[in-house]
Design an enzyme around this catalytic site. Structure first.
Site, short mmCIF file in Angstrom:
data_model
loop_
_atom_site.label_atom_id
_atom_site.label_comp_id
_atom_site.label_asym_id
_atom_site.label_seq_id
_atom_site.Cartn_x
_atom_site.Cartn_y
_atom_site.Cartn_z
NE ARG A 59 -60.54 7.13 11.39
CZ ARG A 59 -61.32 6.25 12.02
NH1 ARG A 59 -62.18 5.52 11.37
NH2 ARG A 59 -61.23 6.11 13.33
CB SER A 73 -74.07 -3.31 8.59
OG SER A 73 -75.08 -2.77 9.42
CD GLU A 98 -64.07 10.75 4.60
OE1 GLU A 98 -63.32 10.45 3.65
OE2 GLU A 98 -63.85 11.74 5.34
NE ARG A 99 -65.33 2.93 9.75
CZ ARG A 99 -66.35 2.26 10.28
NH1 ARG A 99 -67.29 2.89 10.98
NH2 ARG A 99 -66.45 0.95 10.13
CD GLU A 131 -67.41 11.01 12.99
OE1 GLU A 131 -68.04 10.04 12.54
OE2 GLU A 131 -66.29 11.34 12.59
CG ASN A 132 -61.17 10.62 13.73
OD1 ASN A 132 -61.74 9.79 13.02
ND2 ASN A 132 -59.87 10.77 13.75
NE ARG A 135 -66.78 6.89 13.77
CZ ARG A 135 -68.05 6.66 13.54
NH1 ARG A 135 -68.66 5.65 14.11
NH2 ARG A 135 -68.74 7.46 12.74
#
Length: 325
Positions: A59, A73, A98-99, A131-132, A135
């Protein structure tokens, strides 16, 4: 070893891929593991400045609004799900999360919870891709591209992918079909201008690009697009049927003229059909019977394979004859 672990633990995202209970909750079903801002179970706290992003991260764009919400959050509850990293000298390379890492930096955190894994470059890319895909804010095309890379580069089957990412095999197959669309249409899906449902209806169409622009201009629903595509396909079928009918009419006229009989050809949907000989009087019936008698006596070819014109066989195509009055 990684391959063995995959087979033991299925359907849990990164837990399925790594065979590790650290990710039993999945990445989209995070519970309050650290509401008091303590590190998650089985994780370590390391300095955020010691973590570097991975070159294998598929990403490249991160939604600002979603990132801002994650920052808020984290400021309130801390990092609830640990980051996945591997050691790279004195530093750590970020594999998944990473986010959360970006949001933690913006939120001013000095340390974040991490789980350290020993993975090679190929495994890092595989984990990053999976992992991407977990999402929810990926475009349909990004999701399809991720599936395709896992198939091409890691030999995953669609069935294996459905277990790893928790999505049905039919969903994965439908996503992969979108990759056959023209680049212009795929770009519109990535931008969110048309949905995956719109795009699926356009797969295989020569005018997919122009239809996509019409969808945007007229704000068409998926159902409207499907109906439009169905109507677009109907004339082609009607045209093909019409051409076939015209051919049969020509054959009928030729046979009527050559044999001096009234002949009706009726095709079937299976590709065959029947030839019907019609007569208006006993004399015409006698003429038909004479032709059949000539056909029976012919020695030059099998009786079931010849049609006669002036006592000569003119065709060896198989056909059936039905006499009606």
């Amino acid at each position: 070893m990684l391959e063995d672990n995959k087979k033991k633990s299925l359907g849990r995202g990164l837990g399925a891929l790594l065979g590790d209970d650290d990710f039993d909750l999945g990445l989209d079903d995070i519970k309050d593991l650290a509401s008091d801002n303590k590190p998650a179970k089985n994780s370590d706290l390391i300095a955020i400045e010691d973590i570097e992003p991975s070159k294998y991260q598929p990403r490249t764009e991160f939604d600002k609004e979603a990132l801002d919400a994650l920052v808020a959050s984290i400021k309130e509850k801390g990092v609830l799900q640990p980051l996945l990293v591997r050691r790279q000298g004195n530093k750590y390379e970020l594999i998944a999360g990473e986010r959360r890492w970006r949001a933690s930096k913006i939120a001013g955190l000095k340390e974040v919870p991490v789980i350290v894994k020993e993975l090679n470059d190929k495994e890092v890319l595989e984990v990053a891709l999976v992992e991407n895909l977990l999402r929810e804010n990926l475009s349909a095309i990004e999701e399809a591209e991720g599936f395709q890379r896992l198939i091409d580069e890691f030999s995953h089957t669609q069935e294996a992918l459905s277990q790893i990412v928790g999505k049905s095999r039919s969903h994965i197959a439908n996503m992969l079909r979108l990759l056959s669309l023209p680049d212009e249409v795929k770009h519109l899906v990535k931008e969110g201008k048309i949905s995956a449902g719109h795009a699926r209806a356009l797969v295989g169409l020569e005018n997919a690009c122009s239809l996509a622009q019409n969808i945007i201009a007229k704000d068409m629903s998926v159902r409207q697009v499907e109906e439009l595509v169905a109507k677009q396909k109907e004339p082609k079928k009607e045209k093909a049927a019409k051409v076939k009918d015209e051919d049969l009419e020509t054959i009928e006229k030729d046979l009527n003229r050559e044999l001096g009989l009234r002949i009706k050809i009726s095709p079937s949907k299976q590709g065959g059909g029947k030839v019907v000989l019609q007569y208006a009087s006993v004399a015409e019936l006698d003429m038909i019977l004479d032709i059949l008698e000539q056909k029976r006596k012919t020695e030059s070819m099998p009786a079931s394979n010849a049609v006669f014109k002036n006592d000569e066989a003119v065709s060896n195509e198989k056909f059936s004859i039905k006499i009606i009055d």
